[in-house]
Design an enzyme around this catalytic site. Structure first.
Site: not given
Ligand code: IPE
Ligand code: IPE
Ligand code: MG
Length: 236
Positions: A23, A71, A190
């Site tokens: 990420d 996504n 997360r």
């Protein structure tokens, strides 16, 4: 302890299966006044670096979260760019890893990538089917809940007994050990849908480094942190 049996002897200092939630590409680009797609290009360069660092350390299975089911609701040009990076990665694959040593698998709703990428993926999986001792899983169009629901549907269609063993055969991860260590770059704490069934006893490692800046030293730091963890699996 039937469902956690495969963890029973996993007290080794070295994880067998490491996952990376890659990420931070978008923020890396935005911080530099670049388009988000530039961040994905830079992040893609780190994929072989990270995978090779893990394999060289002795990790047998590496799972990289490249694109979630959710996504796909991003703007089309961003998705197209990410899919192009994946196609480039597959084309370069034979040069990026020690010959014949890495089996490549794609986990998720791969058909959402469309053609010709879907066929390219199928061919790459076939070409590397007997490669060993390493496995590289790329999660593409992956959703954790979708994986569980799909597995339940497939198992019920087979009319087989609903046991953990039979159920796990229908997951995308069939035949793989569960992730011992899950690393997330980019600062968020997360899992964003990452392997909910398989991660019940995974060790979690969060780091602020954005994925395009992530490299061998960060991998060493994560492995070193893991080696100090005390995995109890509910025992004392
Ligand atoms: C890359 O990071 C992972 C993908 C979802 C493709 P992001 O694109 O989510 O980057 P940030 O979180 O917006 O910085
Ligand atoms: C998780 O990142 C998915 C991948 C890294 C592929 P996201 O950027 O999509 O997650 P959220 O939206 O911050 O939870
Ligand atoms: Mg993100």
């Amino acid at each position: 302890m039937p469902e956690n049996k495969k963890f029973a002897d996993k007290t080794s200092a070295l994880p067998e299966h490491v996952a990376v939630i890659m990420d931070g590409n978008g923020r890396w680009a935005t911080e530099r006044g670049l388009k988000r797609s530039e961040g994905h290009k830079e992040g893609a360069k780190k994929v072989p670096v990270v995978a090779n660092a893990l394999f060289n350390a002795g990790v047998k299975t590496v799972s990289l979260y490249a694109l979630s089911e959710e996504n796909f609701s991003r703007p089309q040009d961003e998705i197209t760019g990410i899919l192009e990076r994946i196609e480039e990665f597959i084309a370069a694959f034979p040069k990026l890893f020690k010959e014949g040593s890495v089996r490549l698998r794609f986990l998720g709703s791969v058909e959402k990538a469309g053609e010709p990428l879907c066929s390219v993926i199928g061919q790459a999986e076939k070409d590397t089917l007997f490669c060993s001792p390493f496995t590289l899983n790329i999660l593409l169009g992956y959703g954790g809940r979708a994986e569980i629901i799909r597995a339940a549907r497939l198992l019920s269609e087979k009319n087989e007994e609903f046991t953990a063993e039979n159920f796990e055969k229908e997951l995308y991860t069939s035949g793989l050990s569960d992730p011992d260590l899950i690393i997330r770059t980019g600062g968020e704490k997360r899992l964003s849908g990452f392997m909910p069934y398989q991660s019940t006893y995974s060790e979690l490692y969060f780091c602020d480094t954005l994925f395009p800046d992530f490299g061998e030293e960060d991998i060493s730091a994560a492995l070193s942190d893991y080696s100090g963890r005390n995995r109890r699996f509910g025992k004392i």
